[in-house]
Design a protein around this motif. Structure first.
Motif, PDB file in Angstrom:
ATOM      1  N   ALA A 226      39.826  35.948  41.776  1.00  0.00           N
ATOM      2  CA  ALA A 226      40.827  37.219  41.542  1.00  0.00           C
ATOM      3  C   ALA A 226      42.155  36.810  40.733  1.00  0.00           C
ATOM      4  O   ALA A 226      42.742  37.774  40.026  1.00  0.00           O
TER       5      ALA A 226
ATOM      6  N   GLY B 156      29.359  46.130  41.494  1.00  0.00           N
ATOM      7  CA  GLY B 156      30.426  46.089  42.391  1.00  0.00           C
ATOM      8  C   GLY B 156      30.479  44.433  43.040  1.00  0.00           C
ATOM      9  O   GLY B 156      31.339  44.186  43.876  1.00  0.00           O
TER      10      GLY B 156
ATOM     11  N   THR C 114      37.088  33.204  45.878  1.00  0.00           N
ATOM     12  CA  THR C 114      37.484  34.571  45.434  1.00  0.00           C
ATOM     13  C   THR C 114      38.841  34.588  45.056  1.00  0.00           C
ATOM     14  O   THR C 114      39.218  35.270  44.164  1.00  0.00           O
TER      15      THR C 114
ATOM     16  N   ASP D 113      29.585  43.802  36.843  1.00  0.00           N
ATOM     17  CA  ASP D 113      30.914  44.446  37.333  1.00  0.00           C
ATOM     18  C   ASP D 113      30.018  45.745  37.920  1.00  0.00           C
ATOM     19  O   ASP D 113      30.645  46.313  38.723  1.00  0.00           O
TER      20      ASP D 113
ATOM     21  N   SER E  17      34.591  47.315  31.479  1.00  0.00           N
ATOM     22  CA  SER E  17      33.953  46.003  32.051  1.00  0.00           C
ATOM     23  C   SER E  17      33.619  44.966  31.218  1.00  0.00           C
ATOM     24  O   SER E  17      33.105  45.207  29.920  1.00  0.00           O
TER      25      SER E  17
ATOM     26  N   SER F  10      37.433  40.709  46.892  1.00  0.00           N
ATOM     27  CA  SER F  10      38.696  40.259  46.732  1.00  0.00           C
ATOM     28  C   SER F  10      39.136  39.319  48.379  1.00  0.00           C
ATOM     29  O   SER F  10      38.591  39.475  49.202  1.00  0.00           O
TER      30      SER F  10
ATOM     31  N   PRO G 265      43.632  44.019  45.297  1.00  0.00           N
ATOM     32  CA  PRO G 265      43.432  45.081  44.316  1.00  0.00           C
ATOM     33  C   PRO G 265      43.457  46.305  44.827  1.00  0.00           C
ATOM     34  O   PRO G 265      43.641  47.412  43.872  1.00  0.00           O
TER      35      PRO G 265
ATOM     36  N   LEU H  29      40.856  48.909  41.723  1.00  0.00           N
ATOM     37  CA  LEU H  29      39.476  48.724  41.297  1.00  0.00           C
ATOM     38  C   LEU H  29      38.905  50.060  40.964  1.00  0.00           C
ATOM     39  O   LEU H  29      37.728  50.091  40.337  1.00  0.00           O
ATOM     40  N   ILE H  30      39.094  51.244  41.573  1.00  0.00           N
ATOM     41  CA  ILE H  30      38.747  52.498  41.661  1.00  0.00           C
ATOM     42  C   ILE H  30      39.611  53.513  40.857  1.00  0.00           C
ATOM     43  O   ILE H  30      39.108  54.650  40.728  1.00  0.00           O
TER      44      ILE H  30
ATOM     45  N   SER I 122      31.662  41.729  41.425  1.00  0.00           N
ATOM     46  CA  SER I 122      32.854  41.202  41.461  1.00  0.00           C
ATOM     47  C   SER I 122      34.117  41.787  42.122  1.00  0.00           C
ATOM     48  O   SER I 122      35.218  41.443  42.161  1.00  0.00           O
ATOM     49  N   TRP I 123      33.768  42.769  42.985  1.00  0.00           N
ATOM     50  CA  TRP I 123      34.811  43.488  43.788  1.00  0.00           C
ATOM     51  C   TRP I 123      35.352  42.686  45.123  1.00  0.00           C
ATOM     52  O   TRP I 123      36.196  43.026  45.579  1.00  0.00           O
TER      53      TRP I 123
ATOM     54  N   ARG J  14      41.291  36.660  37.005  1.00  0.00           N
ATOM     55  CA  ARG J  14      41.043  37.945  36.532  1.00  0.00           C
ATOM     56  C   ARG J  14      42.415  38.969  36.435  1.00  0.00           C
ATOM     57  O   ARG J  14      42.441  39.597  35.282  1.00  0.00           O
TER      58      ARG J  14
END
Lengths: 237, 478
Positions: free
Chosen positions: B39, B124, B35, B121, B116, B129, B91, B95-96, B126-127, B42
């Motif tokens: 991360a 979720g 991760t 994605d 995306s 972290s 993040p 993210l949102i 890939s969320w 990304r």
């Protein structure tokens, strides 16, 4: 006098378990407390270790009240619970070395091997983790540890339960040799014949009271007398 | 050697000989390293892309040809929020919340989401972290390692031997605590990797240290909770069951309850509802495109009086531009009033959630982590305020050109013919009212301030639990 209980009363969860028992154990002596389940045998041992405060009376270790200096009492005692308590992820040698370090002592590998030789634990077994040991092998390891700790007093809780007859004989011989080296041994058991074989003195415990004492005379303790007394304690008429 | 140290080293020896412990550690390391790498890649890609997009947007705006200045007000401009360096670790709200915002006259647009790059994605997936791994999964590993610390020794009667030897319960517990804390420290080593990457992106070393300390305190809290269960309960299975239940409650149930309580206790008008109310207020301000709107009657009268002229065509400036400028100012005041109200409602809701940090260390650490990383609500509001400041400056800069570089006469006649249209343009050099924009997260001291209350909550958890543990340690029995 190494151990002395004087009019000892102990309660657990509000219920009196020991009701004024008095006895003593000297150096070179093996004292066996005999009694059925719930007689108060293990409670007596825990009192000497300072785990259960008396409601009345006293417990002395080497003439000193246990509860005035618990740490000193515990330093003088080697205690073997019913299931010889050892670390299962360690070998016999590692267990002994670790416990000795915790006690502030050190012992060389040859010294540990010598102690394990005395309790007849095979060299092959010593290299295996204790997790794979039989109860007899664990008892031997624990006794070796007690010998190396060189405490004046040994407390044993049901040491022979679950052992085969040969292992019981070996164990009694070991205990005898420990006592002969000047230690005081207090063991609690419900093994009448084993107690008569190994002990110098037997106390008969029933319902938290000491119902009688039997001492070795001449050829040892009168097994038949002890057996009758024991039967009377576990099967009340 | 001290008994505490001996107990701690033996605990490590036990773990190193346990397949379950080693397996659990291996799974965790794979998870955290994976991760962290994903991360980091990304965030690096997003940073690069947004900087390029920002440059491109500025270049596009500045290279527009000569035009009527109000056309440029509506041509608009984009601002991109580059991720904070520590966003690769946490993040947070990035993210949102939107990362790009379209700036134009008379409106405050909502920040939009980044596109995306993979359909996965949308679920979720890939969320996950590094921060989330530490917040949710590291406690499970600590429970796995620590649940048997005392209970195992009680089950095997080793505890009675230790206590009978004169080793106090407090020393046994201290040794186990030391072992588990050293394990927690090792679990956090990958965080140093994320921190090093953040340092190379100009993140101050103090925030990396604070983040490390924060997560160490968080994992220490779980260490103490696990040990407490192991001290109080008689069997390993009971400890494991209770700790699994506690993890579910603290990590999953309470955060969900907190969010629901916040949204039910603090009302926040929805975007559409508040926009409708705002629209009514804006209509009262008048139409800035129409210099004859009655709303600007007073402005006209004042200017005519000030310059001693009869009509707006005689003023030494373009009255239409003045109206546009005045209108934008009043309109921005209203827009900001609504934006402030919305932000206050969001902050009020966040405060309700924050109070649940007294009940769940997971909520406390998550909030403090986002604040230190610069990915929390305060930082998002900071972006919105920065964007609004840029919007207002460039719109008013263009209005200023409208006032002073375009005559009123040319302006009102701009649709008469092609020549008139050409005369109603100003030079493209006026587009330089737009400054180069680089989003900067709020200052480190402000971030620390935002994190402070959550840090205090976490410290309270740790200190209280430690005190109870060692008080209970004195009473440890076989």
């Amino acid at each position: 006098m190494m151990l002395q209980a004087d009019s000892l009363h102990v309660a657990r969860s509000g219920k009196e378990v020991l009701s004024g028992i008095s006895f003593s154990v000297d150096a070179y002596e093996v004292y066996a407390l005999l009694g059925g389940n719930g007689a108060g045998k293990s409670t007596t041992l825990l009192s000497f270790l300072g785990f259960l405060s008396p409601t009345a009376g006293s417990v002395l270790v080497k003439h000193t009240d246990v509860y005035s200096d618990i740490a000193a009492a515990r330093k003088a005692i080697a205690y073997l619970p019913e299931s010889a308590s050892l670390y299962e992820h360690l070998t016999a040698q590692e267990n002994i070395a670790y416990f000795l370090q915790l006690a502030g002592m050190s012992a060389s590998s040859p010294a540990i091997d010598a102690a394990l030789d005395r309790v007849a634990l095979s060299p092959n077994a010593r290299r295996r983790k204790v997790g794979g040991y039989s109860k007899g092998m664990r008892q031997k390891t624990a006794i070796a540890l007690a010998m190396l700790r060189d405490t004046d007093i040994l407390l044993l809780d049901e040491p022979t339960s679950g052992l085969d007859p040969n292992a019981i004989d070996e164990f009694h011989q070991t205990i005898r040799s420990v006592a002969d080296s000047g230690k005081a041994v207090l063991m609690v058991t419900h093994d009448v014949y084993g107690a008569c074989h190994a002990a110098d003195k037997i106390g008969m415990l029933q319902g938290g009271k000491l119902k009688g004492e039997f001492a070795a005379e001449g050829h040892g303790i009168d097994i038949e007398a002890v057996r009758k007394a024991f039967s009377a304690t576990v099967v009340p008429s | 050697m001290s008994p505490i140290w001996l107990v701690a080293t033996d605990e490590w020896r036990f773990w190193l000989r346990s397949h379950i412990a080693i397996g659990g550690m291996a799974v965790f390391l794979v998870l955290i390293i994976t991760t962290s790498l994903l991360a980091a890649l990304r965030i690096e890609a997003e940073t690069y892309a947004r900087i390029n997009q920002q440059d491109e947007a500025e270049k596009t705006f500045l290279t527009q040809p000569d035009r009527h200045p109000h056309r440029m007000v509506h041509y608009g401009h984009y601002l991109f929020r580059t991720p904070a360096p520590l966003a690769q670790f946490d993040p947070g709200l990035d993210l949102i919340t939107g990362q790009a915002i379209f700036l134009e006259g008379h409106r405050q647009n909502t920040a939009m989401f980044a596109e995306s790059t993979a359909s996965a994605d949308f679920g979720g997936l890939s969320w996950l972290s590094p921060a989330l791994v530490y917040q949710l999964f590291a406690p499970l590993l600590i429970i796995l390692f620590g649940h048997g610390s005392i209970a195992r020794e009680r089950e095997t009667a080793v505890l009675s031997s230790l206590l009978a030897m004169g080793i106090t319960g407090r020393k046994v517990i201290a040794g186990k605590t030391l072992a588990l804390l050293s394990m927690a420290f090792l679990l956090l080593l990958p965080l140093i990797g994320s921190g090093a990457l953040a340092l190379s992106a100009s993140e101050p070393v103090s925030s990396v240290f604070l983040l490390f300390g924060l997560y160490f305190a968080y994992l220490a809290t779980w260490v103490v909770l696990t040990l407490m269960a192991s001290v109080v309960l008689k069997e390993r299975s009971a400890v494991l069951g209770v700790m699994a239940g506690l993890w579910l409650a603290l990590a999953l149930v309470l955060p969900s309850v907190a969010v629901n309580v916040a949204s039910n206790t603090v009302s926040a008008a929805g975007k559409i509802a508040s926009d409708l109310v705002m629209l009514a207020d804006l209509q009262e301000l008048g139409d800035g495109h129409n210099a004859k709107d009655p709303a600007f009657k007073r402005l006209r009268a004042d200017l005519l009086q000030e310059y001693g002229v009869e009509g707006v065509e005689d003023l030494p400036m373009n009255f239409r531009g003045v109206v546009a400028m005045e209108s934008e100012k009043k309109l921005t005041d209203v827009l900001n009033e609504y934006a402030d109200a919305r932000m206050h409602a969001e902050i009020a809701q966040e405060k309700v959630v924050a109070k649940f940090g007294w009940l769940s260390p997971v909520l406390a650490v998550a909030r403090a982590s986002r604040a230190i990383a610069g990915t929390d609500l305060a930082n998002y509001h900071h972006f919105q305020r920065m964007a609004e400041a840029v919007r207002f400056d460039f719109v008013q800069g263009l209005n200023h050109a409208h006032v002073h570089q375009l005559s009123y006469r040319d302006d009102i006649n701009r649709n008469r013919d092609e020549d008139a249209r050409l005369r109603a343009r100003v030079d493209a050099s006026n587009w330089r009212v737009l400054d180069a924009f680089r989003f900067q997260a709020v200052s480190v001291s402000e971030r620390f301030g935002n994190a402070s209350s959550a840090v205090y909550m976490l410290m309270a958890w740790l200190v209280i639990m430690l005190a109870i543990l060692f008080w209970r340690g004195d009473k440890l029995t076989p």
